[in-house]
Design an enzyme around this catalytic site. Structure first.
Site, PDB file in Angstrom:
ATOM      1  N   HIS A 466       0.759  -1.221   0.047  1.00 33.78           N
ATOM      2  CA  HIS A 466       0.268   0.240  -0.471  1.00 33.78           C
ATOM      3  C   HIS A 466       0.578   1.199  -0.245  1.00 33.78           C
ATOM      4  O   HIS A 466       0.948   2.159   0.798  1.00 33.78           O
ATOM      5  CB  HIS A 466      -0.981   0.028   0.977  1.00 33.78           C
ATOM      6  CG  HIS A 466      -1.924  -1.687   1.163  1.00 33.78           C
ATOM      7  ND1 HIS A 466      -3.125  -1.950   1.953  1.00 33.78           N
ATOM      8  CD2 HIS A 466      -2.275  -1.567   0.042  1.00 33.78           C
ATOM      9  CE1 HIS A 466      -3.249  -2.819   2.579  1.00 33.78           C
ATOM     10  NE2 HIS A 466      -3.263  -2.791   1.240  1.00 33.78           N
TER      11      HIS A 466
HETATM   12  C1  LIG Z   1      -0.183  -8.129  -4.419  1.00 32.71           C
HETATM   13  C2  LIG Z   1      -0.552  -6.676  -4.353  1.00 32.71           C
HETATM   14  C3  LIG Z   1      -2.493  -6.784  -3.417  1.00 32.71           C
HETATM   15  C4  LIG Z   1      -3.060  -6.069  -3.075  1.00 32.71           C
HETATM   16  N1  LIG Z   1      -3.930  -6.708  -2.068  1.00 32.71           N
HETATM   17  C5  LIG Z   1      -4.777  -5.319  -1.979  1.00 32.71           C
HETATM   18  C6  LIG Z   1      -6.311  -5.636  -1.446  1.00 32.71           C
HETATM   19  O1  LIG Z   1      -6.648  -6.775  -1.196  1.00 32.71           O
HETATM   20  N2  LIG Z   1      -7.161  -4.295  -1.262  1.00 32.71           N
HETATM   21  C7  LIG Z   1      -6.907  -3.382  -1.148  1.00 32.71           C
HETATM   22  O2  LIG Z   1      -7.886  -2.094  -0.932  1.00 32.71           O
HETATM   23  N3  LIG Z   1      -5.873  -3.309  -1.954  1.00 32.71           N
HETATM   24  C8  LIG Z   1      -4.887  -3.692  -2.612  1.00 32.71           C
HETATM   25  N4  LIG Z   1      -3.743  -3.572  -2.851  1.00 32.71           N
HETATM   26  C9  LIG Z   1      -3.525  -1.905  -2.938  1.00 32.71           C
HETATM   27  C10 LIG Z   1      -4.119  -1.801  -4.678  1.00 32.71           C
HETATM   28  O3  LIG Z   1      -4.470  -2.460  -5.422  1.00 32.71           O
HETATM   29  C11 LIG Z   1      -2.957  -0.621  -5.024  1.00 32.71           C
HETATM   30  O4  LIG Z   1      -3.383   0.247  -4.243  1.00 32.71           O
HETATM   31  C12 LIG Z   1      -4.511   0.423  -6.110  1.00 32.71           C
HETATM   32  O5  LIG Z   1      -4.338  -0.571  -7.440  1.00 32.71           O
HETATM   33  C13 LIG Z   1      -3.248   1.253  -6.643  1.00 32.71           C
HETATM   34  O6  LIG Z   1      -4.214   2.251  -7.815  1.00 32.71           O
HETATM   35  P1  LIG Z   1      -3.463   2.867  -8.787  1.00 32.71           P
HETATM   36  O7  LIG Z   1      -4.311   3.785  -9.577  1.00 32.71           O
HETATM   37  O8  LIG Z   1      -2.957   4.041  -8.192  1.00 32.71           O
HETATM   38  O9  LIG Z   1      -1.512   2.316  -9.543  1.00 32.71           O
HETATM   39  P2  LIG Z   1      -1.705   0.772 -10.339  1.00 32.71           P
HETATM   40  O10 LIG Z   1      -2.965   0.422  -9.942  1.00 32.71           O
HETATM   41  O11 LIG Z   1      -0.729   0.423  -9.790  1.00 32.71           O
HETATM   42  O12 LIG Z   1      -1.637   1.588 -11.656  1.00 32.71           O
HETATM   43  C14 LIG Z   1      -0.946   2.140 -12.225  1.00 32.71           C
HETATM   44  C15 LIG Z   1      -1.115   1.655 -13.486  1.00 32.71           C
HETATM   45  O13 LIG Z   1       0.415   2.620 -14.494  1.00 32.71           O
HETATM   46  C16 LIG Z   1       0.697   1.790 -15.111  1.00 32.71           C
HETATM   47  N5  LIG Z   1       2.241   2.880 -15.305  1.00 32.71           N
HETATM   48  C17 LIG Z   1       2.998   2.849 -14.996  1.00 32.71           C
HETATM   49  N6  LIG Z   1       3.889   3.473 -15.471  1.00 32.71           N
HETATM   50  C18 LIG Z   1       3.372   4.102 -16.737  1.00 32.71           C
HETATM   51  C19 LIG Z   1       4.105   5.063 -17.481  1.00 32.71           C
HETATM   52  N7  LIG Z   1       5.540   5.033 -17.264  1.00 32.71           N
HETATM   53  N8  LIG Z   1       3.366   4.449 -18.508  1.00 32.71           N
HETATM   54  C20 LIG Z   1       2.236   3.945 -19.043  1.00 32.71           C
HETATM   55  N9  LIG Z   1       1.574   3.438 -18.174  1.00 32.71           N
HETATM   56  C21 LIG Z   1       2.541   3.367 -16.650  1.00 32.71           C
HETATM   57  C22 LIG Z   1       1.513   0.536 -14.123  1.00 32.71           C
HETATM   58  O14 LIG Z   1       1.420   0.022 -15.463  1.00 32.71           O
HETATM   59  C23 LIG Z   1      -0.410   0.753 -13.637  1.00 32.71           C
HETATM   60  O15 LIG Z   1      -1.174  -0.441 -14.638  1.00 32.71           O
HETATM   61  C24 LIG Z   1      -3.183  -4.571  -3.916  1.00 32.71           C
HETATM   62  C25 LIG Z   1      -1.796  -4.226  -4.002  1.00 32.71           C
HETATM   63  C26 LIG Z   1      -1.159  -5.257  -4.742  1.00 32.71           C
HETATM   64  C27 LIG Z   1       0.431  -5.302  -5.687  1.00 32.71           C
END
Ligand SMILES: Cc1cc2nc3c(=O)[nH]c(=O)nc-3n(C[C@H](O)[C@H](O)[C@H](O)COP(=O)(O)OP(=O)(O)OC[C@H]3O[C@@H](n4cnc5c(N)ncnc54)[C@H](O)[C@@H]3O)c2cc1C
Length: 526
Positions: A466
């Site tokens: 997280h």
């Molecule tokens: C293994 C794991 C288990 C988890 N379990 C839970 C759970 O059970 N419940 C919960 O609430 N949360 C959980 N989390 C946390 C939650 O999933 C994250 O906090 C949330 O998904 C973050 O969302 P985000 O949009 O910030 O980033 P992300 O969902 O990570 O999205 C970022 C996206 O940007 C893309 N990206 C990055 N850099 C670039 C670039 N330069 N150009 C183009 N694309 C790019 C990536 O490929 C990705 O698709 C977990 C996370 C992980 C890794």
């Protein structure tokens, strides 16, 4: 290649934005995602996460810099790299945090982010299988449901927690967070409901929405302080994608600060070190990394009703495929972390400070260390750690991973809190309801004194996945975005993802990130 809005990153936040911003056909939207489309069955079959999280498949699988608080070990940081981002590989637990988390955001000067302000945005996305009430809604894109077939061991864990003094709680997202119960998950009919499934699929046919996969953004184009597009690499070719209205970074807590730094937005000394021209001086970029530190108690088991890497579980898995595809039920619908608890590690605390995740198998080193027998685990996490770290550039080459330093257990109080949590978790796991499922604590069995346990914590603790705060929202000089999520000092540029959280909420971060994107869409369209 010119659009009104260019969104970088098709993860939890990016997919929500793509849907909401393209709802008006007169606006053109482009979503860039570095990873491939989300076709793999390992994404959609919940139990398939075991094939992704410990591997480099659809996963950035970052490593941290050596952590002094963890006896100089490097931590592991999986992040989804496909449409859906980390919501395509996470454990699907639907938890919003404590209501006071958001009131704290507002008290820090982030007007419009108090609990009463954000609750409508949680509800807007939600399709709650139990029906609507004051806290929950139906009809939204994001399916939230009870697990289809939780194991008896998960029910036993809840009973053991109640016997250990934690009250039962059926809804961690209702009136009260504290308590023990089964988690609700982002699943529909036993299938994973990632942000891509929920928000992108329904919008996929819109002619004004373009989704480019295998397209990695390398920097933001800035002209006279205004973001006018994104430089990206698609199949080895460099392209510039123009943005008439706004560029929105949703690349996650590691990707978004890395992109700002590569674009010349950040601390001048760090940019100078890499020979990057300074466009906007923002000392806070990458500075405020905070993450949930987690320690797991592992138990071998003789009971065959939990998961194990054994021929019997493999056979059950084959039968499970039949159950899954025919009825959306059975063992493959598990998220493994089926039950949990929120509690206060000491008297006098206003809100729970420890979260437990009971896992129906052995999760050792994020399942990178395999054990060929049955087992169970209890993960203990400090909900509001005091330790802080950073994300910095390792190189000006966008293909090189950033330097990730969560600063785990840098603060002595975090060790104390984790110790208290581990002791309580042990009480629960030693309780009579768990007797059938445990056959000896691994690693930590002989550790009894605080010093011995603290040493094991430093030897074994790591992330609960997280990370937040690396593009922190706020009104102070160190804030990266303002409360409307605009990058301070730049025009036409916002950050919308987990990185903007001003403080780490007390719970899992997927639902809060989706909420942030829902609210951001309103702010952008206003
Ligand atoms: C293994 C794991 C288990 C988890 N379990 C839970 C759970 O059970 N419940 C919960 O609430 N949360 C959980 N989390 C946390 C939650 O999933 C994250 O906090 C949330 O998904 C973050 O969302 P985000 O949009 O910030 O980033 P992300 O969902 O990570 O999205 C970022 C996206 O940007 C893309 N990206 C990055 N850099 C670039 C670039 N330069 N150009 C183009 N694309 C790019 C990536 O490929 C990705 O698709 C977990 C996370 C992980 C890794």
């Amino acid at each position: 290649m010119r659009f009104d809005y260019v969104i970088v990153g098709g993860g939890s936040a990016g997919c929500v934005l793509a849907n909401r911003l393209s709802a008006d056909p007169s606006r053109t939207v482009c979503l860039l995602e570095a990873g491939p489309p989300d076709k793999s069955p390992l994404i959609h079959i919940p139990a398939g996460l075991l094939g992704i999280v410990p591997t480099g498949y659809l996963n950035w699988s970052y490593e941290t810099v050596p952590q002094p608080g963890l006896h100089n070990r490097r931590g592991y940081q999986p992040r989804g790299r496909t449409l859906g981002g980390s919501s395509a590989i996470n454990a699907m637990i639907y938890v919003r945090g404590d209501r006071t988390d958001y009131d704290e955001w507002a008290a820090l000067g982030n007007t419009g982010w108090g609990y009463a302000d954000v609750l409508p945005y949680f509800r807007r996305s939600e399709d709650q299988a139990r029906g609507a009430d004051e806290y929950h809604a139906t009809g939204g894109e994001l399916a939230v449901s009870d697990l289809q077939d939780p194991l008896d061991a998960s029910h036993a864990f809840v009973e053991a927690a109640v016997r250990a003094g934690i009250p039962p709680n059926r809804d961690f997202n209702g009136a009260r967070q504290a308590g023990a119960g089964l988690y609700q998950v982002t699943q529909r009919g036993g299938r994973r409901c990632s942000s891509a499934v929920a928000f992108l699929r329904p919008a996929a046919g819109r002619p004004n929405l373009t989704v480019l996969t295998r397209c990695q953004a390398e920097s933001v184009v800035l002209e006279g302080g205004r973001a006018t597009g994104v430089r990206a690499r698609v199949r080895g070719r460099h392209v510039v994608i123009g943005a008439g209205r706004e560029v929105i970074l949703s690349a996650g807590s590691f990707g978004s600060p890395q992109l700002l730094l590569l674009s010349g937005i950040g601390p001048p000394d760090e940019l100078a070190r890499h020979g990057i021209e300074l466009h906007v001086e923002l000392p806070g970029v990458g500075a405020g990394l905070v993450d949930h530190v987690d320690m797991a108690l592992l138990y071998r088991s003789d009971c065959k009703d939990v998961f194990g890497i054994t021929p019997r579980t493999a056979l059950r898995g084959v039968k499970g495929l039949w159950d899954f595809y025919r009825r959306g039920r059975g063992m493959l619908t598990t998220n493994y972390a089926e039950a949990g608890a929120f509690f206060h590690s000491r008297d006098g605390l206003e809100r729970p400070d420890i979260q437990l995740h009971f896992v129906t198998g052995l999760v050792d080193d994020h399942s990178r260390e395999l054990h060929f027998h049955y087992g169970i685990s209890c993960h203990v996490c400090v909900l509001r750690p005091r330790s802080r770290g950073s994300v910095r550039l390792a190189s000006r080459d966008p293909r090189v991973s950033p330097l990730i330093d969560p600063g785990f257990l840098g603060h002595e109080e975090d060790v104390k809190d984790l110790l208290a949590g581990v002791r309580k978790a042990r009480d629960i796991m030693d309780g009579a309801p768990m007797a059938r499922y445990r056959d000896g604590e691994m690693y930590t069995a002989a550790a009894r004194s605080d010093d011995e346990l603290a040493d094991w914590i430093r030897r074994r603790a790591d992330t609960l996945y997280h990370p937040v705060g690396t593009c922190r929202m706020g009104m102070d000089e160190a804030a990266v975005v303002d409360p409307t999520l605009r990058v301070r000092g730049a025009e036409g540029l916002r950050v919308v993802d987990a990185s903007v959280m001003p403080t780490l909420i007390g719970g899992n971060t997927n639902a809060p990130t989706i909420m942030i994107a829902e609210k951001a869409a309103d702010l952008i369209l206003q």
